[in-house]
Write an enzyme that holds these catalytic residues in place. Structure first.
Site, PDB file in Angstrom:
ATOM      1  N   ASP A   1      24.423 -39.303  23.623  1.00  0.00           N
ATOM      2  CA  ASP A   1      23.857 -40.638  23.797  1.00  0.00           C
ATOM      3  C   ASP A   1      22.838 -40.835  22.676  1.00  0.00           C
ATOM      4  O   ASP A   1      21.704 -40.371  22.753  1.00  0.00           O
ATOM      5  CB  ASP A   1      23.190 -40.758  25.182  1.00  0.00           C
ATOM      6  CG  ASP A   1      22.585 -42.133  25.405  1.00  0.00           C
ATOM      7  OD1 ASP A   1      22.355 -42.857  24.411  1.00  0.00           O
ATOM      8  OD2 ASP A   1      22.323 -42.478  26.572  1.00  0.00           O
TER       9      ASP A   1
ATOM     10  N   TYR B   1      17.877 -40.563  30.096  1.00  0.00           N
ATOM     11  CA  TYR B   1      18.230 -41.880  30.629  1.00  0.00           C
ATOM     12  C   TYR B   1      19.430 -42.372  29.849  1.00  0.00           C
ATOM     13  O   TYR B   1      19.418 -42.360  28.610  1.00  0.00           O
ATOM     14  CB  TYR B   1      17.046 -42.839  30.445  1.00  0.00           C
ATOM     15  CG  TYR B   1      17.316 -44.253  30.897  1.00  0.00           C
ATOM     16  CD1 TYR B   1      17.423 -44.566  32.252  1.00  0.00           C
ATOM     17  CD2 TYR B   1      17.450 -45.287  29.972  1.00  0.00           C
ATOM     18  CE1 TYR B   1      17.664 -45.874  32.661  1.00  0.00           C
ATOM     19  CE2 TYR B   1      17.688 -46.588  30.382  1.00  0.00           C
ATOM     20  CZ  TYR B   1      17.790 -46.875  31.725  1.00  0.00           C
ATOM     21  OH  TYR B   1      18.023 -48.167  32.133  1.00  0.00           O
TER      22      TYR B   1
ATOM     23  N   LYS C   1      20.741 -50.381  20.209  1.00  0.00           N
ATOM     24  CA  LYS C   1      19.477 -50.673  19.519  1.00  0.00           C
ATOM     25  C   LYS C   1      19.657 -50.981  18.022  1.00  0.00           C
ATOM     26  O   LYS C   1      19.964 -52.107  17.671  1.00  0.00           O
ATOM     27  CB  LYS C   1      18.476 -49.545  19.739  1.00  0.00           C
ATOM     28  CG  LYS C   1      18.243 -49.316  21.250  1.00  0.00           C
ATOM     29  CD  LYS C   1      16.920 -48.762  21.568  1.00  0.00           C
ATOM     30  CE  LYS C   1      16.827 -48.277  23.002  1.00  0.00           C
ATOM     31  NZ  LYS C   1      16.316 -49.268  23.949  1.00  0.00           N
TER      32      LYS C   1
END
Ligand code: HOZ
Length: 426
Positions: free
Chosen positions: A233, A138, A261
């Protein structure tokens, strides 16, 4: 009217991000009022040991006093200016020092934005259209990457979202995670069209799926061979698997890295960076446009910078030890209770997959036992443990989790799985 009823009249599905709606487990999501250390407290005043950790962002634990102090100081000096600040210099420097592949970077406001912009830069740099991604990975919700995507799209069986025209996704090709042979075959056939291969170096949005030995090195070699860029990623793995992220852990240097994050210390953030010649495609130096009023926000930068100062080698040793303790304990319980399943862990993130012996690819993960997960989720919740409300997500540990939190978790898990068995489950 419950809080959730009211939320459902205000927000689609009652939430501002789909996985939070608990659809894959059923029931009504908790409304959280506050967090402290390894715990969160809901609107009914009940406190839970938290293994979601703001989906990995809260590596220092909730409301760490030093991070809160840094945020308060920064906020008192002004919430944002839309202009360069010293705070972004400090965080930028800390990131570059930790990840040598990042010579230049740009701050943005989410992981989605980081990835979307990195892809644009990669296409401009290579002057090629195609991006290769992996099923179950994702990379946020930008149009071109909502193709066989993990996390929420997977939870809701929407791996290819409505509202995304084929003319957008026609430039995205998908291979199986851990299938280097598929990438090599694609490169041999159509490598000259490939702008980038993007990968979660440890997949963590279909549950935790580690890369096979040689998989990431194979991607590095294949992209070099055809002149495409390799994009890691590391929105989840960056500063989670060590200061240098997955790229240091596996000793692979990507061309571009996407972060989010942890580098925001819990506030909204993203960043992407890489080699100078690639990053200088960006405006104002180059032809790739990308911008944002809230990019490099000083309060976010302060939270991120303070969080990174807490992440020294002792911190990572502690996270590793707690992760191993939790995973080892869960494996023992599965074996003792004869519950089919496996535990997959890298560092302080892990997933307990029920019903499958291993998960190497999305196809493996799709066979997991959702019913068993559901009953485990609620059994743990009743006992005061807050887990990700989907079997396709990772659990995260923080610096605030002590041995007692892990041991209490294991005792509760043992009880839940024993009760399940007594109820006649296989
Ligand atoms: N995409 C996140 C899980 N991998 C969920 C984000 C959220 O709901 O906050």
């Amino acid at each position: 009217m419950t809080l959730y009823d009211e939320a459902a009249r205000l927000f689609p599905g009652g939430v501002n991000s789909p996985v939070r709606a608990w659809c894959s487990v059923g029931g009504t999501p908790l409304f959280l009022l506050r967090g402290r250390g390894a715990t969160v407290t809901d609107a009914d005043g009940r406190t839970y040991r938290d293994f979601v950790g703001s989906w990995g962002a809260a590596i220092a634990g909730h409301a760490h006093p030093k991070v809160v102090h840094a945020v308060q100081e920064a906020a008192a000096a002004g919430l944002g200016f839309g202009a360069p600040t010293c705070a972004e210099l400090e965080l930028g420097r800390a990131i570059r020092d930790a990840m040598p592949s990042i010579e230049r970077l740009r701050m943005v406001t989410s992981g989605t934005e980081a990835v979307m912009s990195a892809i644009r830069v990669a296409r401009a740099f290579t002057k090629r259209p195609t991006v290769l991604k992996f099923a179950g990975c994702y990379h946020g919700h930008s149009d071109g990457l909502l193709v066989r995507a993990g996390s929420g799209p997977m939870t809701f069986a929407l791996p290819d979202s409505a509202g995304v025209p084929e003319s957008v996704t026609m430039h995205t090709v998908v291979a199986d995670y851990n299938a280097g042979d598929q990438v090599r075959a694609y490169v041999a056939a159509k490598g000259s069209e490939l702008a980038a291969v993007i990968v979660e170096p440890v997949a963590a949005n279909m549950g935790v799926v580690p890369p096979h030995e040689g998989f990431l090195a194979g991607l590095r070699a294949a992209t070099r061979e055809c002149g495409a860029l390799l994009i890691f990623d590391e929105v989840i793995t960056g500063f989670r698997l060590g200061r240098g992220g997955a790229q240091a852990r596996f000793a692979i240097e990507p061309d571009l890295t996407c972060l989010g994050k942890i580098i925001g210390g819990g506030l909204p953030v993203g960043a992407f960076g890489g080699r100078t010649e690639v990053m200088e495609q960006l405006a104002p130096l180059g032809p790739v446009y990308q911008a944002g009023t809230l990019a490099g926000n000083p309060v976010t930068m302060a939270a991120g910078r303070e969080t990174l100062t807490l992440l020294d080698s002792a911190a990572y040793a502690r996270l590793e030890e707690r992760g191993a303790r939790l995973a080892g304990g869960l494996e023992r319980i599965l074996a003792e209770r004869a519950v089919p399943g496996c535990v997959q862990r890298v560092g302080s993130m892990l997933t307990l997959f029920f019903g499958i012996p291993h998960a190497h690819t999305l196809a493996d993960v799709e066979r997991l036992d959702r019913d068993r997960f559901r009953s485990f989720f609620f059994g743990m919740l009743e006992r005061g443990f807050y887990l990700p409300p989907s079997p396709f997500e990772a659990m995260f540990l923080s610096l605030a989790h002590g041995e007692n939190d892990v041991d209490d978790f294991l005792a509760a898990a043992d009880e839940v799985l024993r009760e399940d068995r007594d109820d006649g489950r296989p």
